[in-house]
Design a protein around this motif. Structure first.
Motif, PDB file in Angstrom:
ATOM      1  N   UNK A  36       6.713   4.420 -10.709  1.00 63.14           N
ATOM      2  CA  UNK A  36       7.655   4.545  -9.595  1.00 63.14           C
ATOM      3  C   UNK A  36       7.058   5.377  -8.469  1.00 63.14           C
ATOM      4  N   UNK A  37       6.293   6.429  -8.831  1.00 63.11           N
ATOM      5  CA  UNK A  37       5.643   7.246  -7.809  1.00 63.11           C
ATOM      6  C   UNK A  37       4.636   6.408  -7.017  1.00 63.11           C
ATOM      7  N   UNK A  38       3.911   5.527  -7.708  1.00 63.39           N
ATOM      8  CA  UNK A  38       2.973   4.641  -7.025  1.00 63.39           C
ATOM      9  C   UNK A  38       3.693   3.651  -6.124  1.00 63.39           C
ATOM     10  N   UNK A  39       4.843   3.169  -6.574  1.00 62.60           N
ATOM     11  CA  UNK A  39       5.638   2.237  -5.765  1.00 62.60           C
ATOM     12  C   UNK A  39       6.102   2.905  -4.469  1.00 62.60           C
ATOM     13  N   UNK A  40       6.604   4.124  -4.573  1.00 63.55           N
ATOM     14  CA  UNK A  40       7.031   4.864  -3.380  1.00 63.55           C
ATOM     15  C   UNK A  40       5.836   5.102  -2.461  1.00 63.55           C
ATOM     16  N   UNK A  41       4.691   5.440  -3.058  1.00 54.31           N
ATOM     17  CA  UNK A  41       3.484   5.646  -2.267  1.00 54.31           C
ATOM     18  C   UNK A  41       3.080   4.391  -1.507  1.00 54.31           C
ATOM     19  N   UNK A  42       3.200   3.218  -2.145  1.00 52.75           N
ATOM     20  CA  UNK A  42       2.858   1.960  -1.486  1.00 52.75           C
ATOM     21  C   UNK A  42       3.791   1.693  -0.314  1.00 52.75           C
ATOM     22  N   UNK A  43       5.076   1.894  -0.512  1.00 53.98           N
ATOM     23  CA  UNK A  43       6.042   1.661   0.570  1.00 53.98           C
ATOM     24  C   UNK A  43       5.767   2.602   1.744  1.00 53.98           C
ATOM     25  N   UNK A  44       5.441   3.862   1.426  1.00 58.48           N
ATOM     26  CA  UNK A  44       5.225   4.860   2.482  1.00 58.48           C
ATOM     27  C   UNK A  44       3.825   4.800   3.079  1.00 58.48           C
ATOM     28  N   UNK A 121      12.504  10.820   5.053  1.00 57.75           N
ATOM     29  CA  UNK A 121      13.008  10.055   6.193  1.00 57.75           C
ATOM     30  C   UNK A 121      12.134   8.842   6.479  1.00 57.75           C
ATOM     31  N   UNK A 122      10.828   8.979   6.244  1.00 61.53           N
ATOM     32  CA  UNK A 122       9.932   7.838   6.455  1.00 61.53           C
ATOM     33  C   UNK A 122      10.257   6.710   5.474  1.00 61.53           C
ATOM     34  N   UNK A 123      10.444   7.056   4.203  1.00 63.77           N
ATOM     35  CA  UNK A 123      10.788   6.042   3.201  1.00 63.77           C
ATOM     36  C   UNK A 123      12.151   5.427   3.520  1.00 63.77           C
ATOM     37  N   UNK A 124      13.092   6.256   3.944  1.00 61.71           N
ATOM     38  CA  UNK A 124      14.430   5.750   4.299  1.00 61.71           C
ATOM     39  C   UNK A 124      14.342   4.760   5.458  1.00 61.71           C
ATOM     40  N   UNK A 125      13.568   5.118   6.480  1.00 66.61           N
ATOM     41  CA  UNK A 125      13.431   4.240   7.643  1.00 66.61           C
ATOM     42  C   UNK A 125      12.784   2.905   7.263  1.00 66.61           C
ATOM     43  N   UNK A 126      11.762   2.966   6.432  1.00 64.86           N
ATOM     44  CA  UNK A 126      11.076   1.740   6.026  1.00 64.86           C
ATOM     45  C   UNK A 126      11.983   0.853   5.176  1.00 64.86           C
ATOM     46  N   UNK A 132       7.436  -2.120   4.680  1.00 65.25           N
ATOM     47  CA  UNK A 132       6.588  -1.313   3.811  1.00 65.25           C
ATOM     48  C   UNK A 132       5.190  -1.314   4.412  1.00 65.25           C
ATOM     49  N   UNK A 133       4.410  -0.293   4.084  1.00 65.86           N
ATOM     50  CA  UNK A 133       3.042  -0.206   4.610  1.00 65.86           C
ATOM     51  C   UNK A 133       2.109  -1.041   3.734  1.00 65.86           C
ATOM     52  N   UNK A 146       9.942  -8.170  -4.580  1.00 67.64           N
ATOM     53  CA  UNK A 146      10.921  -8.184  -3.502  1.00 67.64           C
ATOM     54  C   UNK A 146      11.717  -6.888  -3.586  1.00 67.64           C
ATOM     55  N   UNK A 147      12.233  -6.438  -2.458  1.00 67.36           N
ATOM     56  CA  UNK A 147      13.029  -5.211  -2.502  1.00 67.36           C
ATOM     57  C   UNK A 147      14.158  -5.273  -1.480  1.00 67.36           C
ATOM     58  N   UNK A 148      15.197  -4.497  -1.758  1.00 72.46           N
ATOM     59  CA  UNK A 148      16.367  -4.456  -0.882  1.00 72.46           C
ATOM     60  C   UNK A 148      16.946  -3.055  -0.902  1.00 72.46           C
ATOM     61  N   UNK A 149      17.164  -2.513   0.281  1.00 74.43           N
ATOM     62  CA  UNK A 149      17.754  -1.167   0.388  1.00 74.43           C
ATOM     63  C   UNK A 149      19.221  -1.228  -0.001  1.00 74.43           C
ATOM     64  N   UNK A 150      19.630  -0.355  -0.907  1.00 71.64           N
ATOM     65  CA  UNK A 150      21.028  -0.310  -1.341  1.00 71.64           C
ATOM     66  C   UNK A 150      21.809   0.694  -0.512  1.00 71.64           C
ATOM     67  N   UNK A 151      21.199   1.882  -0.283  1.00 74.49           N
ATOM     68  CA  UNK A 151      21.896   2.870   0.537  1.00 74.49           C
ATOM     69  C   UNK A 151      21.425   4.280   0.278  1.00 74.49           C
TER      70      UNK A 151
END
Length: 235
Positions: A36-44, A121-126, A132-133, A146-151
């Motif tokens: 999960x940490x790697x996933x967040x890193x990829x998005x950011x 805030x960067x992850x939230x904005x993306x 995603x980066x 695939x991903x979808x922001x829930x809130x």
């Protein structure tokens, strides 16, 4: 009251490799905290050699729940040796067939909070802009997610040890008592929880979840009560 982000990830297949399986790779049923940490890193957009600096338990809170039942399939794959002549892959005849275990139609809800407000805030904005980066994947690059922001939700930490209905996987180290029910299928897996920057595992824990993605009733040392109504336990 603190806040966290929630988003869903899913795909046709996923593979979160168990660290002790080599020639016949098996997969964890749910992503590990390190995945999960790697996933967040990829998005950011944090480099794969850098994201572990921002993912220790002291600064990053992560939890995961199942959106779909755990299903696994085994598929043979032909691996080729590309070290000798990468530019002429079609000429390579040296192949090895390996049976991989994959998750079929995996879907998870990820919860993320971080003490670094700039990163949060960067992850939230993306996520809210469905951007995603780097491309997120379910364990390995062949399985794009695939991903979808829930809130974004406020949450309250509950430390009374009271019984609650929990919607995320539960680290066994936090369990006081599980309220077992005959109709549920409980699974426990031992997973790496934290790694240092040299990718040495610092902590393992067993995580408990229900195979068909149903919530579990349990008493735990602490859990988070979200504004959405869900209760989760950070890994």
């Amino acid at each position: 009251m603190d806040k966290l982000l929630a988003f869903d990830i899913w795909g046709e297949y996923g593979h979160f490799r168990k660290i002790y399986t080599t020639t016949s790779p098996l997969t964890y049923s749910v992503p590990t905290r390190t995945s999960l940490a790697g996933l967040i890193g990829a998005i950011a957009g944090i480099d794969k050699d850098e994201y572990l600096k921002f993912s220790s338990k002291s600064c990053e809170n992560l939890a995961v729940g199942l959106n779909s039942p755990v299903e696994k399939v085994r598929i043979p794959e032909n691996l080729i040796k590309t070290e000798s002549d990468f530019k002429k892959m079609h000429c390579i005849t040296n192949r090895t067939q390996i049976r991989f275990e994959f998750l079929k139609n995996p879907s998870f809800r990820v919860y993320f909070a971080h003490s670094d407000k700039k990163l949060y805030e960067k992850v939230k904005s993306l996520l809210s802009g469905h951007k995603c980066i780097y491309t997120p994947c379910l364990g390995i690059s062949e399985h794009i997610a695939s991903f979808k922001f829930v809130g974004e939700f406020e949450y309250e930490t509950v430390t009374s040890g009271e019984k609650a209905t929990l919607h995320s996987v539960i680290p066994e180290s936090k369990v006081i008592k599980l309220d077992f029910q005959d109709s549920l299928e409980y699974i426990s897996e031992r997973q790496p929880v934290e790694m240092d920057e040299d990718r040495c595992v610092l902590e393992y824990d067993n995580v408990v979840f229900e195979r068909c993605a149903k919530p579990i009733s349990a008493s735990v040392k602490d859990f988070c009560k979200l504004g959405s109504g869900d209760n989760i336990v950070f890994l």
